[in-house]
Design a protein around this motif. Structure first.
Motif, PDB file in Angstrom:
ATOM      1  N   VAL A  30       0.859  -1.184   0.000  1.00 11.34           N
ATOM      2  CA  VAL A  30       0.000   0.000   0.000  1.00 11.34           C
ATOM      3  C   VAL A  30       0.891   1.228   0.000  1.00 11.34           C
ATOM      4  O   VAL A  30       1.336   1.704   1.041  1.00 11.34           O
ATOM      5  N   VAL A  34      -1.803   2.473  -5.164  1.00 16.19           N
ATOM      6  CA  VAL A  34      -3.240   2.512  -4.897  1.00 16.19           C
ATOM      7  C   VAL A  34      -3.830   3.873  -5.229  1.00 16.19           C
ATOM      8  O   VAL A  34      -4.983   3.977  -5.677  1.00 16.19           O
ATOM      9  N   VAL A 247      -4.804  -6.406   1.335  1.00 18.09           N
ATOM     10  CA  VAL A 247      -4.486  -5.428   0.306  1.00 18.09           C
ATOM     11  C   VAL A 247      -5.301  -5.648  -0.965  1.00 18.09           C
ATOM     12  O   VAL A 247      -5.729  -4.686  -1.616  1.00 18.09           O
ATOM     13  N   SER A 298       1.106   7.603   3.394  1.00 17.13           N
ATOM     14  CA  SER A 298       1.201   6.253   2.849  1.00 17.13           C
ATOM     15  C   SER A 298       2.507   6.039   2.109  1.00 17.13           C
ATOM     16  O   SER A 298       3.208   5.042   2.307  1.00 17.13           O
TER      17      SER A 298
END
Length: 480
Positions: A30, A34, A247, A298
Motif C-alpha cells: 500500500v 493505490v 491489500v 502512505s
C-alpha cells in the motif's frame, strides 16, 4: 575470529513478530500504486475489464503468496526469499540476476513515490509540476538522503515506525472507499461497465492493466525477504497471506467504486494522484486535500519499507558470497550500511533519469514492474521444481496442491512478461547486463572463474538484449 564476528552479528539481529511482518507486507504494497489506480484503469478498461483484471491478478498473486508461504516452511535455511530461491533452483548467476533485479525494481519503485508526492504538492506549488521538474528533482533528492539518515538509526526502530505508519495510512484509503460507495451513481457505473469503443477489445484492455497490478502488489514477498528477522518460520507464511488478502480487498474496492463517480474519459484524464481527483469530484475540494495528506503518509511509509527490503537483499546476497564483500557489512544497529548507501545512490540516479522521460511516473511504475518479473518467475519456477521432485531434498511431503500452486504461479508470471511488452523487456536487459560487473567482482574476490559454460550463454543473451535495447532507444524505436 570470523566465526565469532558472525555469531555476534546473528545474536544482535532484531526479531520481528507476525504482526510486524504483516505490517511490512501491507506497508510495502500500500504505497503510491493505490492512489494512481482510478486513472490507470480507466485509461485501459471499464468495470468489466477491471473485474477480470483483478480476478487474474488476485489469483496469480495469491499463488505467488502461497509459493512464498510454502517455500518458507519447506526451505527454512533460505533467507531473503526471492533471491535465495532463484539461486537454489537455477544456479548462482541467475540467482545473482534475481537479487539484482529485485533490488533494482525496489529502487525504481521508490522513485515513483517521490514523483507522486511532488505531483501531489504540485497542485499547490506549480513549480513542482507533476513531480517531473528540476525543482521537484532537487526536493526529492533531499528527501532521499534524509531517509537514508533515518534508516541508518536501525532496522528495529525503522520497522516499528513502519508499523505505526501502516495503520495510519489505511484510514484515508478506507474512508475513500466508504465515501465513494455512499455517493456512487449506479447509472455512471453502468455506463462505464464495458468500456468498448474507447479502449479496444476486452483482451487488450485486460492486458493493458497488468503492469499496474504488478506494481501495486509488489511487496507480497516482504515477509519472506525479512525471514531472517522472524521469530518463527511459520510467521513468514502467515504474514504473507494475511497481508495479501487485506491489500487485494483494498485495491479492488478503490478501482471499482471510482467508476461510479466519474465517466471513464474523465477518470482517465485525472492528474496523479487520481484518487484525489475522484474524491474531489464527489465531495468537493476538501476531498482532494484529504486524499493528498493520506497519500503523503502512505508513500513515506512504503518508501521506508522498500528501502529496508532492498538493502536487505543486497546484504544477504553479499553474506552468501553472491555480491561483492563490501556489501556484507552491518553495524551495531543491524543496519547494512554499504548496501543502504548503494540503494540510496541508485534511487538518486533513477530520479535524474526520469527528468528525461515524457511521463516520469508511468515510466518508473512500469519499469519497476518489469524488473520484478524475472525474480518472481524464478522463485515460482523453483517451487515448481520442488513440486516435481527435481529441486533436491525439501521439508515435508510434496502434494498435488503444491504442484497446482507452483504451476499457476509460473503461468501467471510468464503471462506478465508477455503483457509487459518488448519495450520493458529490452529496458530490463539494459539494466541487467551491466550489473554483471558486480558478479565478476565477486568471482574475482573468491579466485574463481567468472563464468561457467552455461553462465556464459546467459551472459551473452543478456548482452545481446541490452545492445538491442540501447539501439532501439537511440533510434527512437522505443522511448522512455
Amino acid at each position: 575470529m570470523a566465526q565469532q564476528s558472525e555469531s555476534s552479528t546473528q545474536g544482535r539481529t532484531a526479531k520481528i513478530s507476525v504482526a510486524t511482518l504483516t505490517a511490512m507486507v501491507v506497508g510495502s504494497m500500500v504505497g503510491a500504486g493505490v492512489f494512481s489506480l482510478p486513472s490507470r484503469f480507466a485509461g485501459q478498461t471499464g468495470v468489466l475489464g477491471a473485474l477480470i483484471s483483478w480476478t487474474i491478478a488476485g489469483t496469480g498473486m495469491l499463488m505467488l503468496a502461497f509459493v512464498f508461504q510454502r517455500l518458507a516452511i519447506r526451505k527454512p535455511d533460505l533467507d531473503s526469499g526471492v533471491y535465495a530461491y532463484a539461486k537454489a533452483g537455477f544456479g548462482e548467476y541467475l540467482g545473482f540476476f534475481s537479487a539484482f533485479g529485485y533490488w533494482a525494481s525496489a529502487c525504481v519503485g521508490n522513485v515513483t513515490y517521490w514523483i507522486l508526492i511532488m505531483s501531489t504538492l504540485g497542485a499547490l506549488l506549480p513549480v513542482l509540476g507533476e513531480g517531473d521538474t528540476f525543482v521537484a528533482f532537487l526536493a526529492s533528492s533531499a528527501c532521499v538522503w534524509l531517509f537514508y539518515l533515518l534508516v541508518r538509526r536501525g532496522v528495529k526502530e525503522a520497522t516499528t515506525i513502519n508499523r505505526i505508519v501502516t495503520v495510519a495510512k489505511l484510514v484515508p484509503i478506507v474512508m475513500f472507499v466508504l465515501i465513494a460507495v455512499f455517493l456512487l451513481d449506479p447509472q455512471v457505473l453502468a455506463d462505464n461497465f464495458e468500456g468498448y469503443g474507447v479502449t479496444g477489445p476486452l483482451f487488450d484492455q485486460v492486458r493493458g492493466t497488468m503492469l499496474a497490478t504488478v506494481f501495486v502488489f509488489l511487496g507480497v514477498e516482504g515477509a519472506s525477504v525479512y525471514s531472517r528477522h522472524a521469530r518463527r518460520r511459520e510467521d513468514v507464511g502467515r504474514a504473507t497471506v494475511l497481508g495479501f488478502l487485506m491489500v487485494l480487498a483494498i485495491f479492488a474496492s478503490v478501482t471499482i467504486v471510482s467508476y461510479g463517480i466519474l465517466p471513464m474519459e474523465e477518470l482517465a484524464d485525472l492528474r496523479q494522484p487520481s484518487m484525489a481527483g475522484v474524491l474531489e469530484a464527489a465531495v468537493g475540494g476538501w476531498g482532494a486535500v484529504f486524499v493528498s495528506v493520506g497519500l503523503i503518509v502512505s508513500v513515506l511509509g512504503a518508501y521506508l519499507a522498500w528501502t529496508l527490503m532492498s538493502s536487505e537483499v543486497l546484504f544477504v546476497a553479499a553474506k552468501d558470497r553472491d555480491m561483492p564483500r563490501f556489501l556484507a557489512t552491518s553495524d551495531a544497529n543491524d543496519v547494512p550500511r554499504a548496501a543502504l548507501l548503494l540503494t540510496t545512490a541508485l534511487i538518486q540516479v533513477v530520479l535524474f533519469v526520469t527528468l528525461l522521460s515524457d511521463d516520469a511516473f508511468t515510466f518508473a511504475l512500469d519499469l519497476t514492474s518489469a524488473l520484478s518479473l524475472i525474480p518472481f518467475l524464478l522463485a515460482a519456477g523453483y517451487a515448481l521444481k520442488l513440486a516435481l521432485g527435481r529441486g533436491g531434498p525439501a521439508a515435508g511431503n510434496r502434494t498435488t496442491g503444491d504442484l497446482v500452486i507452483a504451476a499457476l504461479a509460473v503461468l501467471y508470471t510468464a503471462f506478465l512478461l508477455f503483457a509487459a511488452g518488448l519495450t520493458f523487456v529490452l529496458l530490463s536487459f539494459v539494466i541487467y547486463a551491466p550489473a554483471t560487473i558486480l558478479f565478476a567482482m565477486t568471482r574475482r574476490e573468491q579466485g574463481r572463474r567468472v563464468f561457467s559454460g552455461r553462465e556464459l550463454v546467459i551472459f551473452v543473451v543478456s548482452v545481446i538484449g541490452a545492445v538491442i535495447g540501447v539501439v532501439a532507444l537511440a533510434t527512437g524505436a522505443i522511448s522512455i
